[in-house]
Write a protein that holds these residues in place. Structure first.
Motif, PDB file in Angstrom:
ATOM      1  N   LYS A 143      19.186  91.343 -25.071  1.00 30.29           N
ATOM      2  CA  LYS A 143      20.399  92.418 -26.077  1.00 30.29           C
ATOM      3  C   LYS A 143      21.684  92.550 -25.740  1.00 30.29           C
ATOM      4  N   GLN A 149      23.527  87.824 -28.233  1.00 25.29           N
ATOM      5  CA  GLN A 149      24.763  88.275 -29.442  1.00 25.29           C
ATOM      6  C   GLN A 149      25.218  87.356 -30.660  1.00 25.29           C
ATOM      7  N   GLU A 153      24.742  87.003 -34.477  1.00 23.19           N
ATOM      8  CA  GLU A 153      26.132  86.819 -35.137  1.00 23.19           C
ATOM      9  C   GLU A 153      26.341  85.910 -36.565  1.00 23.19           C
ATOM     10  N   ILE A 157      23.915  88.921 -38.543  1.00 21.89           N
ATOM     11  CA  ILE A 157      23.796  90.279 -37.836  1.00 21.89           C
ATOM     12  C   ILE A 157      24.059  91.079 -36.443  1.00 21.89           C
ATOM     13  N   THR A 158      24.909  92.370 -36.937  1.00 14.94           N
ATOM     14  CA  THR A 158      25.809  92.661 -35.633  1.00 14.94           C
ATOM     15  C   THR A 158      24.996  93.924 -35.567  1.00 14.94           C
ATOM     16  N   ASP A 159      24.217  94.751 -36.089  1.00 11.85           N
ATOM     17  CA  ASP A 159      23.196  95.856 -36.076  1.00 11.85           C
ATOM     18  C   ASP A 159      22.421  95.177 -34.834  1.00 11.85           C
ATOM     19  N   ASP A 161      20.055  96.688 -33.043  1.00  7.82           N
ATOM     20  CA  ASP A 161      19.444  97.718 -33.142  1.00  7.82           C
ATOM     21  C   ASP A 161      18.679  97.506 -34.033  1.00  7.82           C
ATOM     22  N   GLN A 162      18.627  96.360 -34.895  1.00  2.00           N
ATOM     23  CA  GLN A 162      18.100  96.035 -36.169  1.00  2.00           C
ATOM     24  C   GLN A 162      16.417  94.644 -35.667  1.00  2.00           C
ATOM     25  N   TYR A 191      13.763  90.376 -36.997  1.00  2.00           N
ATOM     26  CA  TYR A 191      14.852  91.022 -37.813  1.00  2.00           C
ATOM     27  C   TYR A 191      13.563  91.961 -38.050  1.00  2.00           C
ATOM     28  N   LYS A 194      14.860  98.043 -42.343  1.00  2.00           N
ATOM     29  CA  LYS A 194      14.719  98.615 -41.450  1.00  2.00           C
ATOM     30  C   LYS A 194      13.406  99.094 -42.640  1.00  2.00           C
TER      31      LYS A 194
END
Length: 660
Positions: A143, A149, A153, A157-159, A161-162, A191, A194
């Motif tokens: 990560k 990263q 992107e 996906i920018t978060d 942690d997800q 991914y 939530k």
């Protein structure tokens, strides 16, 4: 009793209590230690702590040293077989120590009575199973890497942690990786958002190989953006909405109590008697499986357990060819055991037992409810209805099951040993959990999806196999055994067989280790018999047990395939070796990043005689899984197994004398 005697006993009890309290305060004995009354008693937390302390005292370990395996060092087989209650016995602990900073693996044996390190040896070019710290380190390294990263992107996906990172053993190594000799893992990305069932959203084509010694990315691949499923594949009540009407209660009761007895780690039931352990690598292992037919305890098995398993995936893409998990040796199946619940994995009438393990820091802990034991009904055991008299004789079948379950990433496995009243011992493996998915642009099945099947929109299930190898140290009526192959044949029409209906069984001795590498043959109903070389029954036959195969498969990777060379044990259904205590694992002691030809191919290289010897059977059973939509999002249980069935071991049906 005199006043002096009463005073003496009171003083003695007080001294014992004080000693016990002192030992607990010193950490040498815990408050609930089992009585160590047999050589195969499970290790206690105190024994694990003592062994680790001895190793640390006699060797200077670094701060990053880890303990992948801490287990009972099994005593000499003769010592166990000759043991009688009250007789002193050997008590040792086997340890694997991995020095991450040095990239070196050591083995040690601690004698608990003398509190000394009786054996210490570096094992060259050996990588132990993956450790919890490996998973943690891999996630952090991946990560924080700029290329990863950037790849996220590109997929909007920018978060970070997800995203869930899943760490795999590296499998087949490149020549460069093999030469470097560093400890590696392959990191997959999912991914999760939530949702908790992230396996439905693989970030396909992104693969990072992590050098766990240096804490760096060794190589990184991004094959381009592939859409991943945005649907919620959670399968709890909240996400599923309307449910089927609940079934009416089905209650299993034993109002008079259990029919089996538990004495330490020894189980007795309906003539059967055996011991069990949970090994941190092997999982549930049985020892000293005997049957008492009224006269004496007769041995059948000395040790039986899952030796290795391999799960080869059938997609030739570069980010899939490494996926050939050795779930016992690369991931430590026993340590991945999970606790069970009555009324769920185990019916309400069962008993749940704990197991003692050690974490990678060498600290002992007790995991609750990892072993389940229960009785269950299995329909008719035997029956005859006499038409003339209308007499109906029938007995219902009762079985005793001892079980463990383990979760290995997406898959869940159940290991069941099933004891029957007719003297049969059965192994049943359960496969459930979540299919390992591949992201795809496809929304409908097409001919292009030749390496698997579409199981949902943008979700592809890759064709794969599960192969299990069981090590069965047979001692049928003693250690001197021989192995026969039984082939059924139809005889041609001739003067002795004019109607062509004759059927015969040909028995072929498997006299040497190389001759005993065999495969199933459905055309000949092939089975194998392990028979006593010394004993005879009333009919003049050698008492024996038959290995009765269940469903099986062939190993599909072709000749020359790297995984075929590494998992050679899976290329044949039966291997037989002469007993050697160090030969425990079909794929070798350290299958993680190992070279080809380890395990069984090495064990049979000396081609020892198997006639009238202490023999070990290695049985391989496989299941080929072509995924289907009904396997998603969680897979209904698939079952595969085999039986050890008596043949001439009893003079008659051993269940004929059951009361109604």
């Amino acid at each position: 009793m005199t006043k002096r005697l009463r005073l003496f006993f009171a003083l003695a009890i007080a001294i014992i209590v004080l000693i016990s309290i002192s030992l607990r305060l010193m950490g040498l004995v815990s408050a609930q230690q089992p009585i160590i009354s047999h050589p195969l008693t499970s290790l206690t937390e105190a024994e694990i702590s003592t062994a680790v302390a001895v190793v640390k005292k006699q060797n200077t370990l670094s701060e990053t040293a880890a303990f992948p395996i801490i287990a009972l060092q099994e005593p000499d087989k003769k010592e166990v077989l000759n043991f009688t209650p009250g007789k002193p016995f050997t008590r040792q602990v086997f340890l694997v120590i991995y020095e991450r900073s040095q990239n070196k693996t050591f083995e040690g044996i601690v004698d608990l009575k003398t509190k000394t390190l009786s054996y210490w040896q570096q094992i060259p070019n050996a990588q132990p199973a993956l450790l919890p710290l490996d998973y943690q380190l891999a996630g952090e390294v991946v990560k924080s890497h700029p290329q990863w990263q950037k790849a996220m992107e590109k997929r909007e996906i920018t978060d970070f942690d997800q995203v869930q990172i899943s760490c795999w053993a590296p499998g087949i190594l490149s020549q460069q990786e093999e030469t470097a000799g560093n400890r590696l893992c392959r990191a997959l990305s999912y991914y999760k958002g939530k949702r908790w069932n992230y396996y439905g959203s693989p970030i396909e084509g992104v693969l990072a190989t992590v050098d766990l010694n240096k804490g760096k990315i060794a190589s990184f691949v991004d094959n381009g953006v592939v859409p991943f499923s945005q649907e919620n594949w959670d399968y709890d009540i909240q996400s599923l909405g309307k449910l089927l009407s609940p079934l009416k209660a089905l209650t299993i009761l034993q109002p008079q109590g259990k029919s089996f007895q538990i004495n330490g780690n020894e189980i007795s039931w309906q003539g059967w008697q055996f011991r069990y352990l949970i090994h941190p690598r092997d999982g549930l292992v049985l020892y000293l499986v005997n049957y008492n037919n009224g006269d004496k305890n007769r041995p059948i098995l000395y040790r039986a357990g899952l030796s290795e398993m391999v799960v080869p995936y059938g997609d030739p893409a570069a980010n899939w060819t490494f996926r050939n998990a050795f779930d016992v040796g690369e991931y430590s199946l026993g340590l991945l055991a999970n606790k069970m619940e009555l009324g769920k994995e185990i019916p309400e009438n069962g008993v749940l037992l704990d197991a003692v393990f050690a974490n990678s820091d060498g600290e002992p802990y007790t995991m609750p409810n990892v072993i389940g034991i229960y009785e269950r009904d299995n329909g008719i055991l035997w029956k005859h209805y006499e038409l003339n008299t209308q007499r109906n004789d029938v007995r219902r079948s009762r079985e005793l099951v001892i079980k463990m379950t383990a979760a290995i990433d997406n898959y869940d496995y159940g290991i069941n040993w099933i004891f029957h009243q007719d003297g049969t011992l059965e192994v049943e493996n359960e496969l459930t959990g979540i299919v390992l998915t591949q992201g795809t642009t496809a929304e409908k099945q097409s001919d292009d999806n030749s390496y698997g099947r579409l199981i949902a929109k943008n979700i592809f299930g890759v064709n794969h196999q599960h192969f299990f190898n069981y090590r069965l140290d047979m001692d049928v009526d003693g250690q001197a055994n021989s192995v026969m192959e039984m082939n059924v044949k139809a005889l041609p029409i001739n003067e002795k067989n004019p109607l062509g209906n004759a059927i015969v069984v040909e028995e072929t001795p498997l006299a040497t280790e190389t001759a005993a590498v065999r495969d199933l043959d459905m055309k000949q109903s092939r089975e194998w018999m392990i028979a006593s070389a010394d004993e005879k029954n009333a009919l003049g036959m050698a008492p024996g047990y038959m290995l009765m195969p269940g469903g099986n498969s062939i190993f599909y990777p072709v000749e020359g395939a790297k995984i075929r060379q590494k998992a050679e044990f899976a290329t044949h259904h039966l291997w037989v070796t002469k007993y050697k205590p160090s030969e425990l694992y079909a794929g070798g002691d350290y299958p993680n990043q190992t070279k080809a030809g380890q395990g069984l191919p090495k064990y049979i290289a000396d081609n020892e005689s198997l006639t009238g010897e202490d023999v070990v059977l290695w049985y391989t059973m496989g299941m080929t899984h072509i995924p289907r939509p009904e396997d998603w999002p969680v897979m209904p249980t698939h079952r595969i197994g085999f039986k050890l069935m008596p043949r001439g071991f009893f003079p008659r049906n051993p269940a004929i004398n059951l009361s109604e």
